[in-house]
Design an enzyme around this catalytic site. Structure first.
Site, PDB file in Angstrom:
ATOM      1  N   HIS A 237     -72.071 -17.361 -41.756  1.00 39.78           N
ATOM      2  CA  HIS A 237     -71.204 -16.704 -42.725  1.00 39.78           C
ATOM      3  C   HIS A 237     -70.966 -15.269 -42.265  1.00 39.78           C
ATOM      4  O   HIS A 237     -71.914 -14.565 -41.888  1.00 39.78           O
ATOM      5  CB  HIS A 237     -71.881 -16.639 -44.101  1.00 39.78           C
ATOM      6  CG  HIS A 237     -72.157 -17.975 -44.725  1.00 39.78           C
ATOM      7  ND1 HIS A 237     -71.380 -18.505 -45.722  1.00 39.78           N
ATOM      8  CD2 HIS A 237     -73.136 -18.889 -44.503  1.00 39.78           C
ATOM      9  CE1 HIS A 237     -71.875 -19.680 -46.092  1.00 39.78           C
ATOM     10  NE2 HIS A 237     -72.947 -19.934 -45.369  1.00 39.78           N
TER      11      HIS A 237
ATOM     12  N   HIS B  45     -73.491 -23.140 -38.978  1.00 42.02           N
ATOM     13  CA  HIS B  45     -72.424 -22.162 -39.237  1.00 42.02           C
ATOM     14  C   HIS B  45     -73.021 -20.816 -39.610  1.00 42.02           C
ATOM     15  O   HIS B  45     -74.121 -20.731 -40.157  1.00 42.02           O
ATOM     16  CB  HIS B  45     -71.486 -22.644 -40.352  1.00 42.02           C
ATOM     17  CG  HIS B  45     -72.178 -23.001 -41.634  1.00 42.02           C
ATOM     18  ND1 HIS B  45     -72.802 -24.214 -41.816  1.00 42.02           N
ATOM     19  CD2 HIS B  45     -72.351 -22.310 -42.788  1.00 42.02           C
ATOM     20  CE1 HIS B  45     -73.327 -24.252 -43.026  1.00 42.02           C
ATOM     21  NE2 HIS B  45     -73.072 -23.099 -43.637  1.00 42.02           N
TER      22      HIS B  45
HETATM   23  P1  5GP Z   1     -74.010 -23.295 -46.567  1.00 38.16           P
HETATM   24  O1  5GP Z   1     -74.632 -23.296 -47.925  1.00 38.16           O
HETATM   25  O2  5GP Z   1     -74.131 -24.671 -45.952  1.00 38.16           O
HETATM   26  O3  5GP Z   1     -74.475 -22.204 -45.682  1.00 38.16           O
HETATM   27  O4  5GP Z   1     -72.509 -22.955 -46.805  1.00 38.16           O
HETATM   28  C1  5GP Z   1     -71.439 -23.826 -46.707  1.00 38.16           C
HETATM   29  C2  5GP Z   1     -70.203 -23.005 -46.990  1.00 38.16           C
HETATM   30  O5  5GP Z   1     -69.094 -23.826 -46.739  1.00 38.16           O
HETATM   31  C3  5GP Z   1     -70.084 -22.520 -48.437  1.00 38.16           C
HETATM   32  O6  5GP Z   1     -69.943 -21.107 -48.426  1.00 38.16           O
HETATM   33  C4  5GP Z   1     -68.839 -23.218 -48.969  1.00 38.16           C
HETATM   34  O7  5GP Z   1     -68.085 -22.381 -49.789  1.00 38.16           O
HETATM   35  C5  5GP Z   1     -68.103 -23.571 -47.695  1.00 38.16           C
HETATM   36  N1  5GP Z   1     -67.312 -24.795 -47.769  1.00 38.16           N
HETATM   37  C6  5GP Z   1     -67.671 -25.960 -48.376  1.00 38.16           C
HETATM   38  N2  5GP Z   1     -66.702 -26.886 -48.201  1.00 38.16           N
HETATM   39  C7  5GP Z   1     -65.723 -26.286 -47.480  1.00 38.16           C
HETATM   40  C8  5GP Z   1     -64.458 -26.736 -46.990  1.00 38.16           C
HETATM   41  O8  5GP Z   1     -64.040 -27.869 -47.197  1.00 38.16           O
HETATM   42  N3  5GP Z   1     -63.717 -25.844 -46.291  1.00 38.16           N
HETATM   43  C9  5GP Z   1     -64.153 -24.576 -46.052  1.00 38.16           C
HETATM   44  N4  5GP Z   1     -63.331 -23.795 -45.347  1.00 38.16           N
HETATM   45  N5  5GP Z   1     -65.325 -24.105 -46.503  1.00 38.16           N
HETATM   46  C10 5GP Z   1     -66.109 -24.964 -47.206  1.00 38.16           C
END
Ligand code: 5GP
Length: 140
Positions: free
Chosen positions: A106, A104
């Protein structure tokens, strides 16, 4: 240690419709939705529908379809939130901050002088996320 792709991750569940999201954009290959713990108003996530754990194991053909959508959403988020800039982030493995193991990107609108909230910090109110998703959709 890298363990490969597990389709029990939360974004795979969102893609299968098993849990809800505030969707802002979808095409055959890509989905974009609001981050539930935004680091700034309008923080959204762009994910390819094809599963990969992160950038390391992603198919380059999938990346080639995803980045134009990241660009589209960055422009829309900038307009929707009258941002001075847009931060794009993408983490690979826990050591780099990755917490959800489906690739993903951001997309975070930034205002001059306003610091980011913590990563994976506070859950935002659903009504706020819905309103912010609508703002981005309106700017697409
Ligand atoms: P990472 O650290 O893997 O780059 O970020 C994961 C992102 O997913 C975080 O910014 C967190 O806030 C978001 N996130 C975690 N669980 C969920 C969810 O159930 N739904 C959505 N829409 N975002 C999520």
């Amino acid at each position: 240690m890298t363990t490969g792709y597990d389709d029990n991750n939360i974004f795979a569940k969102i893609l299968r419709g098993e849990i809800p999201c505030h969707k802002v954009y979808e095409d055959d290959d890509t989905l974009a939705f609001m981050d539930v713990m935004p680091q700034a108003p309008g923080h959204l996530l762009v994910i390819p529908k094809t599963g990969s754990r992160n950038l390391f194991d992603a198919d380059p053909a999938v990346l080639a379809k995803t980045l134009p959508v990241v660009q589209k959403l960055a422009n829309a988020a900038k307009e929707a939130f009258d941002a001075d800039g847009v931060y794009i982030a993408q983490f690979n493995e826990p050591a780099a901050g990755q917490t959800v193991f489906h690739l993903h990107f951001h997309v975070v609108p930034r205002k001059e002088g306003i610091p980011l909230k913590p990563h994976s910090g506070t859950m935002e109110d659903g009504a706020v996320l819905a309103a912010n998703a609508q703002k981005v959709r309106d700017a697409l």
